[in-house]
Design an enzyme around this catalytic site. Structure first.
Site, PDB file in Angstrom:
ATOM      1  NE  ARG A   1      -3.558  -2.496   0.133  1.00  0.00           N
ATOM      2  CZ  ARG A   1      -3.196  -3.618  -0.500  1.00  0.00           C
ATOM      3  NH1 ARG A   1      -2.155  -3.640  -1.316  1.00  0.00           N
ATOM      4  NH2 ARG A   1      -3.898  -4.713  -0.356  1.00  0.00           N
TER       5      ARG A   1
ATOM      6  CB  SER B   1      -9.244  -2.993   4.389  1.00  0.00           C
ATOM      7  OG  SER B   1      -9.732  -4.246   4.005  1.00  0.00           O
TER       8      SER B   1
ATOM      9  CD  GLU C   1      -5.703  -0.326   2.546  1.00  0.00           C
ATOM     10  OE1 GLU C   1      -5.522  -1.263   3.336  1.00  0.00           O
ATOM     11  OE2 GLU C   1      -6.206  -0.471   1.421  1.00  0.00           O
TER      12      GLU C   1
HETATM   13  C1  LIG Z   1     -15.746  -2.155  -1.225  1.00  0.00           C
HETATM   14  C2  LIG Z   1     -14.287  -1.824  -1.387  1.00  0.00           C
HETATM   15  C3  LIG Z   1     -13.369  -2.825  -1.594  1.00  0.00           C
HETATM   16  C4  LIG Z   1     -12.017  -2.528  -1.737  1.00  0.00           C
HETATM   17  N1  LIG Z   1     -11.139  -3.544  -1.951  1.00  0.00           N
HETATM   18  C5  LIG Z   1      -9.828  -3.268  -2.086  1.00  0.00           C
HETATM   19  C6  LIG Z   1      -8.883  -4.322  -2.309  1.00  0.00           C
HETATM   20  O1  LIG Z   1      -9.230  -5.479  -2.418  1.00  0.00           O
HETATM   21  N2  LIG Z   1      -7.577  -3.971  -2.429  1.00  0.00           N
HETATM   22  C7  LIG Z   1      -7.144  -2.686  -2.334  1.00  0.00           C
HETATM   23  O2  LIG Z   1      -5.934  -2.451  -2.452  1.00  0.00           O
HETATM   24  N3  LIG Z   1      -8.002  -1.683  -2.122  1.00  0.00           N
HETATM   25  C8  LIG Z   1      -9.319  -1.925  -1.997  1.00  0.00           C
HETATM   26  N4  LIG Z   1     -10.206  -0.914  -1.785  1.00  0.00           N
HETATM   27  C9  LIG Z   1      -9.712   0.467  -1.646  1.00  0.00           C
HETATM   28  C10 LIG Z   1      -9.627   1.256  -2.964  1.00  0.00           C
HETATM   29  O3  LIG Z   1     -10.550   0.786  -3.915  1.00  0.00           O
HETATM   30  C11 LIG Z   1      -8.217   1.202  -3.542  1.00  0.00           C
HETATM   31  O4  LIG Z   1      -7.257   1.755  -2.650  1.00  0.00           O
HETATM   32  C12 LIG Z   1      -8.120   1.958  -4.870  1.00  0.00           C
HETATM   33  O5  LIG Z   1      -6.882   1.702  -5.456  1.00  0.00           O
HETATM   34  C13 LIG Z   1      -8.294   3.476  -4.704  1.00  0.00           C
HETATM   35  O6  LIG Z   1      -8.465   4.026  -6.009  1.00  0.00           O
HETATM   36  P1  LIG Z   1      -9.334   5.346  -6.211  1.00  0.00           P
HETATM   37  O7  LIG Z   1      -9.215   5.762  -7.618  1.00  0.00           O
HETATM   38  O8  LIG Z   1     -10.695   5.157  -5.696  1.00  0.00           O
HETATM   39  O9  LIG Z   1      -8.520   6.352  -5.282  1.00  0.00           O
HETATM   40  P2  LIG Z   1      -9.086   7.627  -4.554  1.00  0.00           P
HETATM   41  O10 LIG Z   1      -9.894   7.228  -3.374  1.00  0.00           O
HETATM   42  O11 LIG Z   1      -9.701   8.544  -5.535  1.00  0.00           O
HETATM   43  O12 LIG Z   1      -7.718   8.251  -4.020  1.00  0.00           O
HETATM   44  C14 LIG Z   1      -6.897   7.531  -3.104  1.00  0.00           C
HETATM   45  C15 LIG Z   1      -5.582   8.301  -2.921  1.00  0.00           C
HETATM   46  O13 LIG Z   1      -4.864   8.312  -4.138  1.00  0.00           O
HETATM   47  C16 LIG Z   1      -4.667   9.652  -4.599  1.00  0.00           C
HETATM   48  N5  LIG Z   1      -4.852   9.627  -6.064  1.00  0.00           N
HETATM   49  C17 LIG Z   1      -5.886   9.124  -6.770  1.00  0.00           C
HETATM   50  N6  LIG Z   1      -5.660   9.236  -8.092  1.00  0.00           N
HETATM   51  C18 LIG Z   1      -4.455   9.846  -8.215  1.00  0.00           C
HETATM   52  C19 LIG Z   1      -3.651  10.252  -9.334  1.00  0.00           C
HETATM   53  N7  LIG Z   1      -4.051  10.059 -10.578  1.00  0.00           N
HETATM   54  N8  LIG Z   1      -2.457  10.845  -9.078  1.00  0.00           N
HETATM   55  C20 LIG Z   1      -2.042  11.068  -7.810  1.00  0.00           C
HETATM   56  N9  LIG Z   1      -2.743  10.719  -6.711  1.00  0.00           N
HETATM   57  C21 LIG Z   1      -3.936  10.113  -6.916  1.00  0.00           C
HETATM   58  C22 LIG Z   1      -5.705  10.484  -3.883  1.00  0.00           C
HETATM   59  O14 LIG Z   1      -5.293  11.836  -3.739  1.00  0.00           O
HETATM   60  C23 LIG Z   1      -5.798   9.772  -2.546  1.00  0.00           C
HETATM   61  O15 LIG Z   1      -4.749  10.140  -1.689  1.00  0.00           O
HETATM   62  C24 LIG Z   1     -11.570  -1.178  -1.655  1.00  0.00           C
HETATM   63  C25 LIG Z   1     -12.507  -0.160  -1.457  1.00  0.00           C
HETATM   64  C26 LIG Z   1     -13.861  -0.468  -1.327  1.00  0.00           C
HETATM   65  C27 LIG Z   1     -14.849   0.642  -1.152  1.00  0.00           C
END
Ligand SMILES: Cc1cc2nc3c(=O)[nH]c(=O)nc-3n(C[C@H](O)[C@H](O)[C@H](O)COP(=O)(O)OP(=O)(O)OC[C@H]3O[C@@H](n4cnc5c(N)ncnc54)[C@H](O)[C@@H]3O)c2cc1C
Length: 309
Positions: A179, A230, A301
């Site tokens: 992570r 998580s 996280e």
């Molecule tokens: C039901 C559920 C299940 C999940 N299961 C998993 C799993 O199995 N494994 C896992 O690892 N995660 C899981 N997650 C968490 C999440 O989906 C991941 O961490 C995912 O990678 C976040 O992507 P996002 O685009 O939604 O990020 P965001 O929530 O939009 O952003 C997360 C962080 O990344 C930064 N960010 C986003 N895009 C960029 C960019 N282009 N450049 C620079 N910074 C950026 C943001 O500023 C923020 O700090 C889960 C979440 C949910 C709700």
């Protein structure tokens, strides 16, 4: 100049350039937690050129900003965000070239797994069901069921807002670990796109793995409620936070609208009208109980963002 006037002038500038913008956008509508007050300014660049244009003006006006992919790993404050929220969702172009796939930061990570499967490419099955964007997945080195971004990533194209330049980093330069990525310490980096190198595989076998992983998610995770996945990082490879929370009798523990999921104790769910404060109070309570019961510090996280952060 007055802050509201600066925001208004920025919005005009961006709109003149044809960039989609909104003011006072409720962040609860853009996050999987369904929590968060309004963003002063929200912008939706559709390509690298628009992103660079936005960044140049935000830099000139010293306007705070944050980049958001699919909002599935973020908790925004109840007061919202004082500054500009850059949504990558329209930067979502995906191209397949032999065994390499390049995807814009805003492309859906789950959809990317489907694209790989349709091209009979194996290596991204684990991504199926992770509800983030490609950019968010790279930033977080997202992973599940033994797979993670680091295993498939070849390179990442990023915008360095300090040097105002676009750079390409190879996987080895990305400092990927559990992570964690180079983005964790470099808040001025914005992921523009990522290239993954995959292996040839059999479509039906890839499909079977993806279906199995999705079934496991559906049976174990409270997908029927808003959440951000998580909440805590594993403090050590063999320490599972969900298990510790469950053993501490915290399943179902509720503060306001935030509840420790009965289905998966590692999740905090929004059972209705949860505020960021409810979630943070619950996080603090869980951390205290785990510290007392196990002598272990558990770290979030989920990322936090709010007033001017
Ligand atoms: C039901 C559920 C299940 C999940 N299961 C998993 C799993 O199995 N494994 C896992 O690892 N995660 C899981 N997650 C968490 C999440 O989906 C991941 O961490 C995912 O990678 C976040 O992507 P996002 O685009 O939604 O990020 P965001 O929530 O939009 O952003 C997360 C962080 O990344 C930064 N960010 C986003 N895009 C960029 C960019 N282009 N450049 C620079 N910074 C950026 C943001 O500023 C923020 O700090 C889960 C979440 C949910 C709700």
């Amino acid at each position: 100049m007055d802050r509201d006037l600066v925001l208004l002038s920025l919005m005009r500038k961006f709109e003149e350039e044809g960039i989609e913008c909104a003011n006072a956008l409720p962040l609860s509508s853009k996050t999987s937690f369904k929590i968060g007050g309004p963003a002063d300014l929200a912008v939706f660049p559709k390509d690298e050129g628009e992103l660079e244009y936005i960044m140049a003006y935000l830099g000139d006006r010293e306007m705070p900003y944050i980049v958001i992919g699919n909002g599935s790993n973020i908790l925004f404050d109840d007061a919202g965000y004082r500054g500009c929220v850059i949504f990558t969702e329209r930067m979502n172009k995906v191209t397949v070239d032999g065994n390499r796939i390049t995807a814009g930061a805003g492309a859906s990570f789950t959809a990317l797994a489907v694209t790989a499967k349709n091209a009979s490419l194996t290596g991204l099955e684990f991504a199926y069901g992770i509800p983030g964007s490609v950019g968010g997945a790279v930033v977080m080195n997202a992973g599940a069921y033994g797979g993670e971004v680091a295993q498939a990533l070849e390179s990442c194209t990023l915008y360095d807002a300090e040097k105002c330049e676009v750079r390409i980093l190879t996987k080895d330069e990305m400092e990927l670990s559990y992570r964690h990525s180079i983005f964790s310490e470099n808040k001025k980096y914005i992921c523009i796109s990522a290239t993954f190198t995959l292996k040839e595989g059999k479509k039906d076998e890839i499909d079977a793995v993806m279906r199995d992983l999705m079934q496991r998610r559906i049976s174990k995770q409270p997908l029927e409620y808003p959440s951000a996945g998580s909440v805590f990082k594993r403090p050590a490879p063999d320490l599972f936070v969900g298990k510790m929370i469950e053993e501490s009798g915290l399943k179902g523990y509720t503060i306001g609208g935030a509840q420790v999921s009965e289905k998966h104790a590692g999740f905090i769910i929004n059972v209705g009208g949860a505020t960021a404060k409810d979630v943070l109070d619950l996080v603090g309570h869980i951390q205290g109980v785990i510290r007392q019961n196990y002598g272990v510090e558990i770290e979030c996280e989920i990322r936090r963002a709010g007033t001017g952060e």
